[in-house]
Design a protein around this motif. Structure first.
Motif, mmCIF file in Angstrom:
data_model
loop_
_atom_site.group_PDB
_atom_site.id
_atom_site.type_symbol
_atom_site.label_atom_id
_atom_site.label_comp_id
_atom_site.label_asym_id
_atom_site.label_seq_id
_atom_site.Cartn_x
_atom_site.Cartn_y
_atom_site.Cartn_z
ATOM 1 N N PHE A 149 4.551 0.701 -8.976
ATOM 2 C CA PHE A 149 4.041 -0.658 -9.147
ATOM 3 C C PHE A 149 4.007 -1.049 -10.616
ATOM 4 N N LEU A 169 1.413 4.311 -8.004
ATOM 5 C CA LEU A 169 1.064 3.437 -9.123
ATOM 6 C C LEU A 169 2.193 3.353 -10.151
ATOM 7 N N ILE A 194 -9.355 -4.446 -10.813
ATOM 8 C CA ILE A 194 -9.177 -3.171 -10.101
ATOM 9 C C ILE A 194 -10.416 -2.947 -9.244
ATOM 10 N N THR A 254 -7.914 1.033 -5.272
ATOM 11 C CA THR A 254 -7.753 2.462 -5.012
ATOM 12 C C THR A 254 -8.571 2.799 -3.774
ATOM 13 N N ARG A 298 4.668 0.531 0.534
ATOM 14 C CA ARG A 298 5.464 0.552 -0.696
ATOM 15 C C ARG A 298 6.906 0.965 -0.418
ATOM 16 N N TYR A 349 0.828 -1.203 0.000
ATOM 17 C CA TYR A 349 0.000 0.000 0.000
ATOM 18 C C TYR A 349 0.863 1.254 0.000
ATOM 19 N N LEU A 388 -5.343 -4.658 -8.165
ATOM 20 C CA LEU A 388 -5.105 -3.300 -7.683
ATOM 21 C C LEU A 388 -6.339 -2.825 -6.943
ATOM 22 N N MET A 445 -5.672 6.278 -14.145
ATOM 23 C CA MET A 445 -4.837 5.077 -14.127
ATOM 24 C C MET A 445 -4.351 4.724 -15.526
ATOM 25 N N TYR A 491 -1.909 -4.427 -4.963
ATOM 26 C CA TYR A 491 -1.372 -3.086 -4.729
ATOM 27 C C TYR A 491 -2.516 -2.112 -4.488
ATOM 28 N N GLY A 492 -2.414 -1.341 -3.419
ATOM 29 C CA GLY A 492 -3.421 -0.333 -3.113
ATOM 30 C C GLY A 492 -2.792 1.032 -2.971
ATOM 31 N N GLN A 516 -2.430 -3.851 -18.811
ATOM 32 C CA GLN A 516 -2.430 -3.718 -17.351
ATOM 33 C C GLN A 516 -3.770 -3.204 -16.834
#
Length: 185
Positions: free
Chosen positions: A67, A64, A115, A83, A36, A11, A81, A102, A52-53, A110
């Motif tokens: 990542f 982002l 998401i 958000t 992160r 995160y 992912l 994004m 990943y947040g 990607q």
């Protein structure tokens, strides 16, 4: 644990709301959780899945770009992912705006990753100068709109301006947990 897969939830959180979701997700999946800034890209290889947040700030997802740079070396891993921001993700225009931001960082391929959009909060007393200024400009813009043009979310921003607002809801991570537990794309 999700289908015997080991997950790392990473995160990037400035005010704590994204971190809270990351911790809940890792707990529900029996996985690990890390900021992160504390992650060495080489350690990503030991996990079966990565989530990943990033917090939403001015339409961008924090961390982002970092990542996205890791993604080419993560082939074969389950990746999702999420958000986290104050905007209501049940409003389609909010999600469209987030995805638009994004798409400026992620490739088209990607952008096909799962998401998830979660609602965080805001604590005006903890905002940095830039974020405080942006929220002040947003408030002025909303105050200048005719009353009949204000959305419910606009009214909520005006009513809660300067206060602590927390929309985090552990139940909202359920779709992400179900994706991870499913174990296949």
């Amino acid at each position: 644990m999700a289908q015997d897969k080991q997950y790392l939830v990473i995160y990037d959180s400035q005010y704590g709301f994204t971190e809270q979701y990351a911790r809940w997700i890792a707990e529900d999946l029996g996985g690990d959780c890390a900021a992160r800034k504390d992650v060495n890209p080489q350690q990503l290889q030991k996990y079966d899945g990565l989530i990943y947040g990033g917090g939403l700030y001015a339409g961008g997802v924090s961390g982002l770009k970092w990542f996205a740079k890791q993604l080419p070396s993560l082939a074969g891993k389950r990746i999702a992912l999420f958000t986290c921001g104050v905007a209501d993700p049940s409003e389609p225009q909010n999600v469209a705006h987030i995805r638009e931001g994004m798409a400026k960082i992620l490739t088209a391929e990607q952008m096909e990753l799962p998401i998830f959009h979660l609602r965080g909060g805001i604590d005006y007393s903890r905002l940095g100068f830039v974020h405080k200024s942006m929220m002040g400009m947003l408030k002025k813009m909303l105050e200048s709109k005719p009353e009949q043009e204000l959305t419910g979310e606009d009214r909520q921003i005006l009513a809660t301006y300067g206060k602590i607002v927390d929309f985090t809801d552990r139940a909202s991570i359920r779709p992400l947990i179900e994706w991870a537990e499913k174990g296949e794309d």
